[in-house]
Structure formats: C-alpha cells, structure tokens
Design an enzyme around this catalytic site. Sequence first.
Site, short mmCIF file in Angstrom:
data_model
loop_
_atom_site.label_atom_id
_atom_site.label_comp_id
_atom_site.label_asym_id
_atom_site.label_seq_id
_atom_site.Cartn_x
_atom_site.Cartn_y
_atom_site.Cartn_z
N ARG A 256 4.99 18.68 42.76
CA ARG A 256 5.75 17.61 42.09
C ARG A 256 5.22 17.37 40.68
NH1 ARG A 256 5.71 12.77 45.90
NH2 ARG A 256 6.95 11.86 44.25
N ASP B 156 6.56 9.51 38.59
CA ASP B 156 6.83 10.35 37.42
C ASP B 156 6.54 9.56 36.14
OD1 ASP B 156 9.27 9.02 36.29
OD2 ASP B 156 10.24 9.68 38.14
N HIS C 29 2.92 2.37 42.52
CA HIS C 29 2.54 3.42 43.48
C HIS C 29 1.74 4.55 42.83
CE1 HIS C 29 6.06 2.16 46.37
NE2 HIS C 29 5.03 1.33 46.41
N CYS D 257 -18.26 12.91 37.28
CA CYS D 257 -19.46 13.09 38.12
C CYS D 257 -19.69 14.54 38.54
CB CYS D 257 -19.37 12.20 39.36
SG CYS D 257 -18.13 12.73 40.55
N SER E 260 15.87 2.16 47.55
CA SER E 260 16.53 1.96 48.84
C SER E 260 16.18 0.62 49.49
CB SER E 260 16.15 3.10 49.80
OG SER E 260 14.75 3.19 49.89
C1 BJW Z 1 20.68 6.28 42.89
C2 BJW Z 1 21.03 7.50 42.36
C3 BJW Z 1 21.59 7.48 41.09
C4 BJW Z 1 20.20 7.91 44.27
N1 BJW Z 1 21.77 6.31 40.47
N2 BJW Z 1 20.88 5.12 42.25
C5 BJW Z 1 6.78 -3.15 58.66
C6 BJW Z 1 7.45 -4.13 57.95
C7 BJW Z 1 7.18 -4.35 56.60
C8 BJW Z 1 6.24 -3.60 55.93
C9 BJW Z 1 5.58 -2.62 56.63
C10 BJW Z 1 5.84 -2.41 57.98
N3 BJW Z 1 5.04 -1.39 58.40
C11 BJW Z 1 4.30 -0.96 57.34
C12 BJW Z 1 4.62 -1.71 56.27
C13 BJW Z 1 4.09 -1.58 54.89
C14 BJW Z 1 4.51 -0.28 54.24
C15 BJW Z 1 6.03 -0.14 54.33
O1 BJW Z 1 6.78 -0.67 53.52
N4 BJW Z 1 6.54 0.60 55.29
C16 BJW Z 1 7.98 0.73 55.47
C17 BJW Z 1 8.37 2.18 55.60
C18 BJW Z 1 8.39 -0.16 56.63
N5 BJW Z 1 4.11 -0.37 52.86
C19 BJW Z 1 2.90 -0.01 52.48
O2 BJW Z 1 2.10 0.49 53.24
C20 BJW Z 1 2.54 -0.29 51.03
N6 BJW Z 1 1.32 -1.03 51.00
C21 BJW Z 1 1.26 -2.28 51.46
O3 BJW Z 1 2.21 -2.86 51.96
O4 BJW Z 1 0.00 -2.83 51.30
C22 BJW Z 1 -0.19 -4.18 51.75
C23 BJW Z 1 -0.21 -5.12 50.57
C24 BJW Z 1 0.91 -5.31 49.80
C25 BJW Z 1 0.89 -6.20 48.73
C26 BJW Z 1 -0.26 -6.88 48.42
C27 BJW Z 1 -1.40 -6.68 49.19
C28 BJW Z 1 -1.37 -5.80 50.28
C29 BJW Z 1 2.33 1.00 50.26
C30 BJW Z 1 3.63 1.72 50.08
C31 BJW Z 1 3.39 3.06 49.41
C32 BJW Z 1 4.68 3.83 49.25
N7 BJW Z 1 4.40 5.10 48.77
C33 BJW Z 1 5.50 6.04 48.55
C34 BJW Z 1 4.94 7.49 48.43
C35 BJW Z 1 3.93 7.62 47.34
C36 BJW Z 1 4.55 8.01 46.05
C37 BJW Z 1 5.12 9.40 46.02
O5 BJW Z 1 4.68 10.29 46.75
O6 BJW Z 1 6.04 9.59 45.22
O7 BJW Z 1 6.26 5.68 47.40
S1 BJW Z 1 6.72 6.07 49.85
C38 BJW Z 1 8.09 6.40 48.84
O8 BJW Z 1 9.03 5.32 48.99
C39 BJW Z 1 7.55 6.34 47.38
C40 BJW Z 1 8.60 5.49 46.72
O9 BJW Z 1 8.07 4.88 45.56
C41 BJW Z 1 9.00 4.52 47.79
C42 BJW Z 1 10.33 3.88 47.58
O10 BJW Z 1 11.34 4.85 47.57
P1 BJW Z 1 12.60 4.63 46.63
O11 BJW Z 1 12.22 4.69 45.22
O12 BJW Z 1 13.34 3.42 47.08
O13 BJW Z 1 13.45 5.97 46.92
P2 BJW Z 1 14.46 6.28 48.09
O14 BJW Z 1 14.64 7.75 48.18
O15 BJW Z 1 14.12 5.57 49.32
O16 BJW Z 1 15.85 5.65 47.60
C43 BJW Z 1 16.54 6.16 46.51
C44 BJW Z 1 17.61 5.16 46.12
O17 BJW Z 1 18.20 5.60 44.91
C45 BJW Z 1 18.74 5.02 47.17
O18 BJW Z 1 18.97 3.64 47.37
C46 BJW Z 1 19.93 5.69 46.50
O19 BJW Z 1 21.16 5.05 46.82
C47 BJW Z 1 19.60 5.51 45.04
N8 BJW Z 1 20.14 6.54 44.17
N9 BJW Z 1 20.70 8.50 43.29
C48 BJW Z 1 21.41 5.16 41.12
N10 BJW Z 1 21.97 8.63 40.49
#
Ligand code: BJW
Length: 225
Positions: free
Chosen positions: A55, A90, A105, A135, A173
Amino acid sequence: MRIVVLTGAGISAESGLTTFRDSGGLWEGHDPMQVATPEAYADDPGLVQHFYDARRAALSQVEPNAAHHALVRLEDALGDDLLVVTQNVDDLHERAGSRRVHHIHGRLRSAWCTRCDERHDWQGPLADGPACPSCGASGLRPDIVWFGEIPYGMDLVEQALDACDLFVSIGTSGVVYPAAAFVHWARGATLELNLEPSAGATDFAESRRGPATHLVPAWVEELLA
Ligand code: BJW
C-alpha cells in the site's frame, strides 16, 4: 465559521485507492480487517509488513483528486477555522496542499520503532527489517493504528468537535469507532457526503449522495459563494 471535516477511504477512492469494505474483501486471500490488528502482526509480521509495504508503494502511483483539492480551497478561505481529521493513512490531503490535517489512524509513510519509540518518515519497504535510524535495532513497524489501539490525538479532535459550527463527514462507512461517534460529539450542524448511506447516516442533519469528486467541490463552492 469553524468546520471539522472527517474523511474516510471514499475520498481517495476516485484517486485509485481501494476502500476497505467496498473492495471485495480480500488482499492476497486475506481480509484487510484481519491484517489490521496487533494480533495479526504478532502472529505473522511478514504478512502484515507486506500488506503495508504494497500500500505504501501504491501511493506513488496515485494523485489527489478534485475532492482533496476542494478542501484546500476551503482551507485557503477559512485558515485555522478548518480542521481535516482523516482516518486515511494515505498522504493525498497533504499532497493536494492541505495544511491542518490530523491522521487519527496513522500514516503509511511513517515507521514506528517498537524498540526506542521513535517515529521516522518512511518511503520504502519495512518487510526486510531495516535498522531504525535512531537506535539501529530492527524493530520498525508501520505507524498505523490497528484495532484495539488508541487513535492519535483524540483530545485535539474532541476539542475541535466541541467548538465547531459544522461537522462534515466524507466517504466513510461509519462502522469504525471512535470516528463513527464524531457526529454525536459535534456541537454544530452535521452533514454527510457519501456515495451510499453510512451506518450512521440518519444521525446527520443532512445527507448528500454521490461521488466525492462531485459532492465536495459543489459543497465548497456553495459555502464560499
Ligand atoms: C465513497 C466513494 C466515492 C466509496 N465518493 N464516497 C464494538 C462497538 C464499538 C466499538 C468497538 C466494538 N468492538 C471494538 C470496537 C472498537 C474498534 C471498532 O470500531 N471496531 C468496529 C469494527 C466495531 N475500534 C478500535 O479498536 C479503534 N480504537 C479504539 O476504539 O480505541 C479505544 C479508544 C478510542 C478513543 C479514545 C480512547 C480509546 C481503532 C480503530 C483502528 C482502525 N484501523 C483501520 C485500519 C488501519 C489503517 C489502514 O490499514 O489503512 O482504519 S480499520 C479501517 O477502517 C481503516 C479505516 O480508516 C477505517 C474506516 O474505514 P472507512 O474509511 O470508513 O472505509 P470503508 O471502506 O469502510 O468505507 C468507505 C466509504 O466510502 C463507504 O461508506 C462508501 O460508500 C464510500 N465511498 N467510494 C464518496 N467515490
């Protein structure tokens, strides 16, 4: 007017970067969501490093699109009253010219040394175990926030949301927390711009549907008119 914009993978989709949940789900036979965990890294660091190396390398093949550029126009007009909070790893906001960007993230082009805790700007691969420039140890991992890890700078985000007049969520999403809850933390008006309704679409005061490259420039023009 103070505005906080949250961006997700959808804003970079039309630049050619695959989103997570729209991607058909597989990367060389692995669910990207299974690769983005500390447990996956502990079990098979090589696999996870290759996923992020690929990536990181792909970044040099893509360019910011009209949606990224529109947010720069907005920042030119609003200055410090605009904060872009991105879930994306990115660097397309920065390459478009955005200055106030906060990556909750982490960033693909950053490496984090698990031995000395230093972070370094990083362009190349990590799978071959390069030495940390600080280091010298071979403990660099992608500077990415995985599931179960704490997103970066949440105090800053919370303060900005508490003080904003408008919160706009673009191309996410709404299933990953804490970003999915920002609409509830925001004090001001709320707007969603997305191709499809997100999981939290009904929590927004207003929702617009369409590709980011159309919706974002149109919204910015409307705001600045
Ligand atoms: C378009 C389009 C176009 C397409 N025009 N639109 C149960 C309940 C609640 C929470 C939790 C739970 N169990 C666990 C949790 C917590 C957990 C979590 O949320 N889990 C869920 C799966 C339930 N979260 C965590 O663990 C986070 N940490 C945390 O909560 O710590 C505690 C804490 C918080 C705050 C303070 C103190 C403590 C960490 C989350 C880390 C997420 N990491 C990732 C991967 C790493 C990055 C990488 O590899 O790139 O981040 S996961 C992945 O999802 C990535 C993204 O940033 C993230 C969100 O995805 P995104 O951007 O929404 O993409 P998509 O593909 O899902 O959606 C694309 C959207 O675009 C769609 O809607 C399309 O319609 C749209 N689209 N083309 C406009 N042209």
